[in-house]
Scaffold this active site. Structure first.
Site, PDB file in Angstrom:
ATOM      1  N   TRP A  38      14.869  24.374  -4.404  1.00 16.19           N
ATOM      2  CA  TRP A  38      15.618  24.254  -5.652  1.00 16.19           C
ATOM      3  C   TRP A  38      17.081  23.916  -5.391  1.00 16.19           C
ATOM      4  CZ3 TRP A  38      19.863  27.051  -7.429  1.00 16.19           C
ATOM      5  CH2 TRP A  38      20.202  26.881  -8.765  1.00 16.19           C
ATOM      6  N   HIS A  39      17.624  24.428  -4.286  1.00 18.60           N
ATOM      7  CA  HIS A  39      19.037  24.213  -3.998  1.00 18.60           C
ATOM      8  C   HIS A  39      19.351  22.780  -3.574  1.00 18.60           C
ATOM      9  CE1 HIS A  39      19.297  28.618  -4.053  1.00 18.60           C
ATOM     10  NE2 HIS A  39      20.594  28.452  -4.198  1.00 18.60           N
ATOM     11  N   GLY A  40      18.402  22.054  -3.083  1.00 14.59           N
ATOM     12  CA  GLY A  40      18.719  20.680  -2.699  1.00 14.59           C
ATOM     13  C   GLY A  40      17.550  19.982  -2.045  1.00 14.59           C
TER      14      GLY A  40
ATOM     15  N   PHE B 157      23.880  21.429  -7.279  1.00 16.75           N
ATOM     16  CA  PHE B 157      22.518  21.928  -7.408  1.00 16.75           C
ATOM     17  C   PHE B 157      22.026  21.869  -8.843  1.00 16.75           C
ATOM     18  CE2 PHE B 157      24.300  24.715  -3.887  1.00 16.75           C
ATOM     19  CZ  PHE B 157      23.964  23.784  -2.920  1.00 16.75           C
TER      20      PHE B 157
END
Length: 467
Positions: A325-327, A467
């Site tokens: 989800w962060h990248g 993000f």
């Protein structure tokens, strides 16, 4: 438009006075806040305001169909469709290039090289946050935990409200929609608390995070091979402080800004570096995301209801997807795997030794903090080779060239704030609440002027904007 800028200050003053002039006209007030939020978002890229609107209409429409349907099978089909549509939007804008690149590499390895359709997709700022809000609204309506919003306007404002729009907290519909139903009221305690949070956030972002970023973290992570052990260690600890001060500052300012407009946001950080385990860390770090992952991913996977082995698998998968989800990079996946793997080890250890047994509190905090710092190396490094350069360099004993007493003071101070009283800002707000308005204004003004005097020139975007 960044919070710690003059442009945002002018924007917010206009929004503040206009919104409170409409306090008896709640519908018009919400419409004004929605238009102001779209204007705020348009300062990054006006084209994506249409995406924001379309996402809100999608989730509103799916939720209406779910609420009007009596057939359980149809409701499940609709909620699945809504979640899939949100993930499709997020996946296209955030992960299209990553997956196409990985697919191309995989085909090449098997001798099936192909020209895949690679598009230059611009990542809309905050898309992960407003998409997760949309998913939680649809799922909660299906579960019966949140009543259907009274209007499309409420859903649009839920997903677009400018304080939390681009970097959270991820405010659930059950928290915010009831507040939209009534005209807000600004109490003296809310105003004091909000102003103190804004000042505290300004200091953490513009002084601590900015100084550590420019003077230490960015130079070292740009070329780790050029620095020795002391600089690298200071940069790793410095980044731990920088990312905490940067992200918690945004959350503090978002909560404070919302409070001045009469709305309450949930707390998003709770002194994470005093956590005694990785599980405890995620109860304190980015609380709105960790609770979202728990409620909408870990629990639906089965949580801890199906035995120890299944619980370990579920928590590992949850953290793995939380990393993604962060990248769109393997370093983020590895970061999530590290956090998930350590939580699996903790669960197995508690199962063997018993729930109440474990290392002393101080040792648990020390171990957890350094595991988190190891993860921050992966998080900050753009590639695995760069992360390995940082790790290899920790054994290269050379004289420090960047570390100064000032930077050490910022690092130590940033860590020491985790051992302040847990609700220090709230306590100070309670203490200052009886003060006359003039005194309060002078104190807040002096605090802002002091931050302006010591902060460096310019303001870098918040880390979590990407993000």
């Amino acid at each position: 438009m960044l919070f710690p800028t003059l442009a945002f200050g002018v924007f917010f003053l206009f929004v503040y006075f206009t919104a409170w002039s409409l306090d008896r006209e709640n519908g018009r007030r919400k419409l004004f806040l929605l238009l102001a939020s779209w204007f705020f978002y348009a300062q990054w890229d006006w084209r994506f305001v249409a995406l924001l609107i379309a996402s809100a209409v999608l989730n509103w429409g799916v939720a209406v169909l779910i609420a009007r349907s009596d057939a359980q099978a149809r409701r499940k089909w609709l909620v699945g469709l809504g979640v899939a549509a949100n993930l499709l939007i997020l996946g296209f804008f955030k992960y299209y290039g990553f997956f196409i690149e990985q697919a191309g590499d995989l085909l090449t390895r098997f001798g099936w090289e192909r020209d895949l359709p690679l598009l230059q997709v611009v990542l809309p700022v905050g898309i992960s946050f407003f998409t997760f809000q949309g998913i939680s609204y649809v799922v909660d309506v299906h579960r019966g935990k949140t009543p259907l919003a009274k209007s499309l306007l409420d859903v649009m404002l839920l997903m677009s409200f400018f304080p939390h729009l681009v970097a959270g907290p991820i405010v659930r519909a059950s928290d915010l929609l009831p507040q939209f139903d009534r005209a807000p009221r600004l109490t003296r305690e809310m105003a004091t608390h909000g102003l103190l949070l804004i000042c505290w956030g300004l200091f953490k972002k513009t002084v601590i995070a900015s100084e550590l970023s420019v003077r230490l973290v960015d130079p070292v992570f740009f070329d780790p091979s050029a620095y020795g052990t002391l600089d690298l260690m200071a940069a790793v600890y410095g980044y731990a402080v920088q990312i905490y001060c940067d992200f918690s500052a945004y959350s503090d300012m978002a909560i404070g800004i919302a409070a001045l407009l009469g709305y309450s946001f949930p707390r998003n950080f709770d002194q994470p570096y005093r956590a005694g385990s990785m599980q405890d860390f995620w109860r304190r770090w980015h609380i709105s995301l960790s609770s979202w992952l728990r409620d909408y991913l870990y629990v639906p996977l089965g949580g801890g209801r199906k035995g120890l082995v299944r619980s370990c698998i579920n928590v590992f998968v949850t953290m793995l997807l939380g990393g993604l989800w962060h990248g769109a990079a393997w370093t983020f996946v590895a970061w999530g795997a590290l956090h998930g793997g350590v939580q699996v080890i903790e669960r197995l250890g508690r199962s063997v030794m018993g729930t109440g047994k474990g290392p002393p509190t101080w040792l648990g905090v020390l171990i957890t903090f350094h595991i988190v710092c190891l993860g921050w190396i992966l998080f900050r490094s753009e590639t695995f080779p760069m992360a390995m350069e940082v790790l290899n360099g920790l054994g290269r004993f050379e004289a420090a060239t960047l570390v100064t007493p000032f930077l050490l003071t910022l690092i130590v101070g940033g860590l020491a704030m985790h051992w302040l009283p847990p609700r220090a800002v709230e306590g100070m707000a309670t203490w200052l609440k009886p003060a006359p308005s003039l005194t309060m204004g002078l104190l807040i003004g002096a605090a802002i002027l002091l931050v302006e005097a010591v902060r460096p020139d310019g303001v870098a975007p918040f880390i979590y904007f990407q993000f």
